[in-house]
Motif scaffolding. Structure first.
Motif, PDB file in Angstrom:
ATOM      1  N   LYS A 297      11.633  -7.117 -37.726  1.00 59.82           N
ATOM      2  CA  LYS A 297      10.514  -7.555 -36.903  1.00 59.82           C
ATOM      3  C   LYS A 297      10.955  -8.427 -35.742  1.00 59.82           C
ATOM      4  O   LYS A 297      10.192  -8.644 -34.824  1.00 59.82           O
ATOM      5  CB  LYS A 297       9.503  -8.287 -37.763  1.00 59.82           C
ATOM      6  N   THR A 298      12.169  -8.940 -35.759  1.00 57.00           N
ATOM      7  CA  THR A 298      12.669  -9.711 -34.627  1.00 57.00           C
ATOM      8  C   THR A 298      14.065  -9.235 -34.262  1.00 57.00           C
ATOM      9  O   THR A 298      14.851  -8.853 -35.115  1.00 57.00           O
ATOM     10  CB  THR A 298      12.720 -11.230 -34.909  1.00 57.00           C
TER      11      THR A 298
ATOM     12  N   ASP B 205       6.289  -9.946 -28.439  1.00 54.67           N
ATOM     13  CA  ASP B 205       6.284 -11.327 -27.968  1.00 54.67           C
ATOM     14  C   ASP B 205       7.738 -11.704 -27.786  1.00 54.67           C
ATOM     15  O   ASP B 205       8.548 -11.526 -28.704  1.00 54.67           O
ATOM     16  CB  ASP B 205       5.631 -12.254 -29.002  1.00 54.67           C
TER      17      ASP B 205
ATOM     18  N   ASP C 292       0.161  -3.297 -33.219  1.00 60.05           N
ATOM     19  CA  ASP C 292      -0.910  -3.483 -32.244  1.00 60.05           C
ATOM     20  C   ASP C 292      -1.788  -2.232 -32.255  1.00 60.05           C
ATOM     21  O   ASP C 292      -2.198  -1.736 -31.226  1.00 60.05           O
ATOM     22  CB  ASP C 292      -0.318  -3.726 -30.844  1.00 60.05           C
TER      23      ASP C 292
ATOM     24  N   SER D 136       5.284  -6.747 -33.499  1.00 57.33           N
ATOM     25  CA  SER D 136       4.181  -6.757 -34.452  1.00 57.33           C
ATOM     26  C   SER D 136       3.262  -5.570 -34.173  1.00 57.33           C
ATOM     27  O   SER D 136       3.179  -5.100 -33.036  1.00 57.33           O
ATOM     28  CB  SER D 136       3.405  -8.073 -34.369  1.00 57.33           C
TER      29      SER D 136
ATOM     30  N   VAL E  77       2.685  -1.130 -30.725  1.00 57.19           N
ATOM     31  CA  VAL E  77       3.253  -2.434 -31.074  1.00 57.19           C
ATOM     32  C   VAL E  77       3.011  -3.433 -29.951  1.00 57.19           C
ATOM     33  O   VAL E  77       2.759  -3.060 -28.802  1.00 57.19           O
ATOM     34  CB  VAL E  77       4.776  -2.362 -31.371  1.00 57.19           C
ATOM     35  N   ARG E  78       3.121  -4.687 -30.312  1.00 62.52           N
ATOM     36  CA  ARG E  78       3.062  -5.805 -29.363  1.00 62.52           C
ATOM     37  C   ARG E  78       4.417  -6.487 -29.435  1.00 62.52           C
ATOM     38  O   ARG E  78       4.981  -6.666 -30.513  1.00 62.52           O
ATOM     39  CB  ARG E  78       1.964  -6.779 -29.762  1.00 62.52           C
TER      40      ARG E  78
ATOM     41  N   ALA F   1       9.892 -10.466 -30.821  1.00 62.46           N
ATOM     42  CA  ALA F   1       9.226 -10.269 -32.106  1.00 62.46           C
ATOM     43  C   ALA F   1       8.298  -9.077 -31.959  1.00 62.46           C
ATOM     44  O   ALA F   1       7.536  -8.993 -30.994  1.00 62.46           O
ATOM     45  CB  ALA F   1       8.438 -11.512 -32.496  1.00 62.46           C
TER      46      ALA F   1
END
Length: 168
Positions: free
Chosen positions: A80-81, A106, A98, A96, A103-104, A94
């Motif tokens: 995830k990161t 960050d 969406d 996540s 996905v998103r 990161a």
């Protein structure tokens, strides 16, 4: 009823028909005659992109020590990161969910500074601005092979930094 009897406002929402195709073809022919695409445009673009890449600093995916890779879980988890490092900066993203297939991202740039961050997925290219703390966000991205390019605001002092392509 022919199109001359339909109010102009209603035509805007109507589907394209054969008449529209003829008009669009005539416009394309006009532009091809008056302002043709240069025959060497693709070669010039490829050269420019290659030249830009030569001036970029390459980041590498940071590897974890072997002990951190050991897992006692029944199922493997999804990364995830990701952290990319280069001589001038570190970029952490990161990932996540969406949406069902989106996905998103960050992300953070260290040391924190304003920058333009680009994401490249095949032919898709999007860019956002990182704030003074180096934080940036990409929303609604598809899963797939992805590469990031960070262009610091002080471009003269720091070259752009490109990451390797990773699957997200």
């Amino acid at each position: 009823m022919n199109t001359s009897e339909i109010p102009a406002g209603d035509l805007a929402g109507a589907p394209l028909d054969a008449s529209d195709a003829i008009v669009l073809s005539m416009i394309a022919d006009l532009y091809s005659h008056l302002d043709p695409v240069p025959s060497d445009l693709v070669d010039r673009l490829e050269f420019s992109i290659t030249l830009d890449a030569l001036n970029a600093e390459l980041a590498e995916l940071q590897q974890l020590p072997e002990a951190a890779l050991a897992s006692r879980a029944e199922q493997a988890s999804v990364v995830k990161t990701l952290t990319f490092t280069s001589d001038s900066l570190t970029t952490m993203v990161a990932i996540s969910p969406d949406g069902p297939d989106r996905v998103r991202i960050d992300g953070w740039i260290a040391p924190g500074a304003e920058a333009t961050v680009e994401v490249h997925q095949g032919q898709l290219s999007r860019q956002v601005s990182a704030d003074t703390d180096g934080r940036f966000v990409f929303e609604d991205l598809a899963h797939g092979l992805t590469r990031f390019v960070v262009r610091p605001a002080q471009a003269a002092a720091h070259p752009p930094v490109m990451t390797p392509a990773v699957e997200i």
